[in-house]
Design an enzyme around this catalytic site. Structure first.
Site, PDB file in Angstrom:
ATOM      1  N   ARG A  13       0.860  -1.185   0.000  1.00  0.00           N
ATOM      2  CA  ARG A  13       0.000   0.000   0.000  1.00  0.00           C
ATOM      3  C   ARG A  13       0.893   1.231   0.000  1.00  0.00           C
ATOM      4  O   ARG A  13       1.455   1.606   1.018  1.00  0.00           O
ATOM      5  CB  ARG A  13      -0.925  -0.014   1.226  1.00  0.00           C
ATOM      6  CG  ARG A  13      -1.604   1.317   1.470  1.00  0.00           C
ATOM      7  CD  ARG A  13      -2.689   1.247   2.525  1.00  0.00           C
ATOM      8  NE  ARG A  13      -2.265   0.809   3.836  1.00  0.00           N
ATOM      9  CZ  ARG A  13      -1.676   1.592   4.759  1.00  0.00           C
ATOM     10  NH1 ARG A  13      -1.377   2.838   4.471  1.00  0.00           N
ATOM     11  NH2 ARG A  13      -1.363   1.098   5.937  1.00  0.00           N
TER      12      ARG A  13
ATOM     13  N   HIS B  85      -3.870   4.320   4.536  1.00  0.00           N
ATOM     14  CA  HIS B  85      -4.919   3.319   4.686  1.00  0.00           C
ATOM     15  C   HIS B  85      -6.244   3.852   4.142  1.00  0.00           C
ATOM     16  O   HIS B  85      -6.944   3.181   3.393  1.00  0.00           O
ATOM     17  CB  HIS B  85      -5.061   2.938   6.152  1.00  0.00           C
ATOM     18  CG  HIS B  85      -6.127   1.946   6.431  1.00  0.00           C
ATOM     19  ND1 HIS B  85      -6.004   0.612   6.105  1.00  0.00           N
ATOM     20  CD2 HIS B  85      -7.346   2.079   6.982  1.00  0.00           C
ATOM     21  CE1 HIS B  85      -7.099  -0.026   6.453  1.00  0.00           C
ATOM     22  NE2 HIS B  85      -7.937   0.833   6.982  1.00  0.00           N
TER      23      HIS B  85
ATOM     24  N   TYR C   1       3.995   6.356  10.974  1.00  0.00           N
ATOM     25  CA  TYR C   1       4.388   5.012  11.400  1.00  0.00           C
ATOM     26  C   TYR C   1       5.227   4.261  10.370  1.00  0.00           C
ATOM     27  O   TYR C   1       5.661   3.142  10.641  1.00  0.00           O
ATOM     28  CB  TYR C   1       3.140   4.182  11.736  1.00  0.00           C
ATOM     29  CG  TYR C   1       2.105   4.071  10.630  1.00  0.00           C
ATOM     30  CD1 TYR C   1       2.253   3.181   9.572  1.00  0.00           C
ATOM     31  CD2 TYR C   1       0.966   4.878  10.637  1.00  0.00           C
ATOM     32  CE1 TYR C   1       1.316   3.088   8.563  1.00  0.00           C
ATOM     33  CE2 TYR C   1       0.019   4.791   9.635  1.00  0.00           C
ATOM     34  CZ  TYR C   1       0.194   3.891   8.597  1.00  0.00           C
ATOM     35  OH  TYR C   1      -0.739   3.809   7.595  1.00  0.00           O
TER      36      TYR C   1
END
Length: 376
Positions: free
Chosen positions: A268, A272, A281
């Site tokens: 990805r 998200h 992160y």
């Protein structure tokens, strides 16, 4: 077939020394495979170009929807950037009468199924509780509850088997969903009844902010054999490998072999959802590493090596992508607002007294505003 190792997100995680089914290397080199080449015999130059166009158009639609959300036209959008090969390769393997049960990210699969581009974004604009009629394109509307669609797919596949039909159900989900009870329970039933269903896991390395190495101490594809389900681990950025493996799994299901599990190892590249900030992160170097495995770039390299990616093809693909994006934007901006009481339509398949009472209460509430305006 080439077996290659790709780095994982966690240097101590399970993804560092693993093998993948790969037919198209990141540099565009095509590798012969005795096992999987027979499933690609019809993929000539024109079909390679069509797969390339599909991926470019889907990425352009994804970028357009992201822009619409940033401009306040959509409430949310779940990007698929980087996962085009997994979705297009598997989506183009399906027959029209197969049935898809997806999560919220499979907009590339929806494109393959022929979804209207305005319908693709209705739910994200908050205009409708659902995007499209599932029976028009044989694809259920996106499931937001993580992993629940695997149960639906298994039930559909069991019914198809009982009816003597040779259609296949395909459930799409991410790596994070494999930790959900629903997914594991679906595989128990699928294996017990030898249901014609494919569990297609797009391992994009991150379940929101949690790396796959934190929840899986081994390959995700190793879980399925424990239920008695054969599995494949494929390079999810290789559109040809995804197409071939899905075709083989479909044939296995149609001929009475039962379920299969496919782990498509991809990445990805975006957030998200548009409400997420992956820079909080995720190491930027990791993103750069995966950009070198871009699914569109590698197919473009193959097309170039075979003399097929000329200016005429580039212009045709660019035109198709721009037209699709313009259609999506126009559909979004000009989308008619739903009537006030449409909120209560299609909640249940039959009249429901509790819902009818709620509708009456809401109707009186709306009428109170009209009365107040009349008083002025």
């Amino acid at each position: 077939m080439s077996q290659v190792s790709l780095p994982g997100t966690d240097p101590t995680g399970p993804l560092n020394d693993e093998s993948y089914i790969q037919l198209l290397a990141p540099d565009g080199t095509r590798t012969a495979s005795e096992e999987f080449d027979p499933w690609l015999e019809d993929i000539d130059g024109d079909r390679l170009a069509a797969l390339y166009q599909d991926m470019v158009v889907v990425r352009r639609l994804d970028q357009e929807a992201t822009a619409l959300q940033r401009q306040g036209e959509l409430a949310l959008w779940p990007p698929l950037l980087g996962q085009e090969a997994a979705q297009i390769g598997s989506g183009r393997a399906l027959r029209r009468d197969d049935f898809v049960f997806s999560s919220y990210r499979e907009n590339g699969v929806a494109y393959c199924r022929g979804v209207d581009l305005t319908d693709m974004i209705r739910v994200w604009r908050g205009n409708r509780p659902s995007g499209w009629d599932p029976y028009e394109i044989n694809m259920a509307t996106p499931q937001v509850i993580i992993g629940a669609q695997t149960l639906h797919a298994t039930g559909y596949a069991m019914a198809a088997k009982f009816d003597g039909d040779d259609v296949v159900a395909v459930a799409y989900f991410g790596d994070g969903a494999t930790s959900q009870g629903d997914v594991n329970e679906a595989m128990v039933f699928a294996a017990s009844f030898q249901a014609p269903v494919i569990f297609f896991c797009q391992n994009n390395q991150w379940a929101i902010s949690e790396p796959v190495g934190l929840q899986a101490q081994g390959k995700l594809s190793d879980r399925a054999p424990g239920f008695g389900i054969p599995s494949y681990r494929v390079d999810g950025n290789d559109v040809l490998a995804c197409l071939a493996v899905t075709r083989k799994a479909l044939d296995h299901a149609r001929t009475g072999g039962g379920p299969s599990f496919i782990e498509a190892v991809t990445y990805r590249m975006g957030p998200h959802t548009t409400a997420d900030d992956p820079t909080r992160y995720r190491d930027a170097n990791e993103l750069e590493d995966w950009k070198r495995r871009d699914p569109i770039d590698r197919l473009a390299a193959l097309l170039s090596a075979e003399g097929l990616l000329d200016e005429a093809l580039r212009q045709r693909v660019r035109k198709a992508a721009d037209e699709a994006a313009a259609e999506m934007r126009a559909g979004c901006i000009n989308m008619a607002e739903p009537a006030d009481l449409e909120l209560f339509d299609n909640v249940y398949t039959a009249p429901h007294p509790v819902l009818a009472r709620q509708r009456q209460h809401y109707e009186r509430y709306l009428e109170s505003f009209e009365a107040a305006e009349g008083g002025h």
